[in-house]
Design an enzyme around this catalytic site. Structure first.
Site, short mmCIF file in Angstrom:
data_model
loop_
_atom_site.label_atom_id
_atom_site.label_comp_id
_atom_site.label_asym_id
_atom_site.label_seq_id
_atom_site.Cartn_x
_atom_site.Cartn_y
_atom_site.Cartn_z
N LYS A 65 0.82 -1.22 0.00
CA LYS A 65 0.00 0.00 0.00
C LYS A 65 0.85 1.26 0.00
CE LYS A 65 -3.89 -2.30 2.29
NZ LYS A 65 -3.24 -3.61 2.58
N ARG A 66 1.88 1.26 -0.84
CA ARG A 66 2.77 2.41 -0.92
C ARG A 66 2.06 3.60 -1.55
NH1 ARG A 66 6.17 0.56 2.79
NH2 ARG A 66 7.78 -0.88 2.03
#
Length: 270
Positions: free
Chosen positions: A95-96
């Site tokens: 979930k960058r």
């Protein structure tokens, strides 16, 4: 092969839409593995080997490795999957969400260090935060759209020209953002009506759907809402309900039974 091609082949070969999530918590690992220096790897390896016949993808969550200084075990695990279960894609759940050179480093981490086939990303900072991942044209970029947590509605349901924000994300992801043709979307199983809305917007784009199993998402409602015309199009993720199905030395066998049951339940509604 591209991520989408590998995923399509896995859906067909294993007759499965199941994605097995790998969220290893050391306190929940069976006692006979605890204390070993490679306990996280060994736990996940046995889960992978046992559940591979029933899965179409694996999704290790990076925080469960990084928090315990086990990044090297994550590298080893992904290498093991590629070597021993070729054709089953690995989605790095990270979930960058950042821009510029920082995003370039996150993309390098996911695709060059860990050799993941796809990575989850947060679109909040816009298209330029996705571009470094899309530069790896054969890799998958799975964009958060309608997440399974209750608080997701705080922002994802904000009105944008009469539509909720998550639908705007879906339209952008299926349209101008999808420069490599490798984007997918995260849509939670806890909101089947929103799955159906997203499917109507994005066509056959692959959806990563967390929330069945421990989070209580309904399998029938999920499959009915998210399947494509050919009965695929989804990576339906279950993590804790599978990997912690057993606690003793037969934990991998219990995980295999849970994975098979979940796959068969999904297939009943395809």
């Amino acid at each position: 092969m591209t991520f989408t091609q590998v995923l399509n082949a896995a859906w067909t070969r294993n007759n499965s839409l199941l994605c097995v999530g790998l969220d290893p918590e050391p306190s929940r690992i069976p006692a006979h593995l605890q204390g070993k220096p490679d306990a996280i790897f060994e736990f996940c390896r046995q889960i992978v080997d046992a559940t591979a016949p029933y899965a179409s993808a694996f999704k290790p969550q990076i925080a469960y490795f990084a928090a315990h200084r086990a990044e090297d075990q994550l590298e080893q695990l992904i290498a093991h999957i590629h070597a021993n279960h070729p054709g089953l894609p690995v989605i790095l759940d990270a979930k960058r969400g950042d821009i510029g050179s920082t995003a370039e480093q996150y993309a390098r981490e996911a695709f060059e260090r860990y050799r993941a086939d796809a990575v989850t990303v947060n679109p909040y900072m816009g298209f330029d935060s996705l571009e470094p991942y899309l530069a790896y044209a054969e890799k998958g970029v799975i964009v958060l759209c309608r997440t399974s947590n209750p608080g997701g509605s705080d922002l994802q349901f904000l009105d944008v020209d009469g539509k909720p924000l998550y639908q705007t994300v879906a339209r952008l992801a299926a349209g101008p953002w999808n420069t490599s043709g490798q984007i997918g979307l995260v849509v939670g199983a806890t909101f089947p009506a929103e799955i159906a809305a997203v499917r109507g917007i994005v066509g056959d784009m692959p959806l990563l759907i967390p929330g069945v199993g421990a989070q209580g998402g309904d399998v029938e409602a999920t499959v009915t809402a998210g399947r494509t015309a050919n009965g695929t199009g989804m990576m339906i993720n279950s993590s804790r309900a599978i990997i912690y199905a057993g606690r003793d030395e037969n934990f991998a066998q219990a995980a295999a039974q849970a994975a098979q049951k979940t796959r068969d339940s999904i297939n009943a509604y395809r």
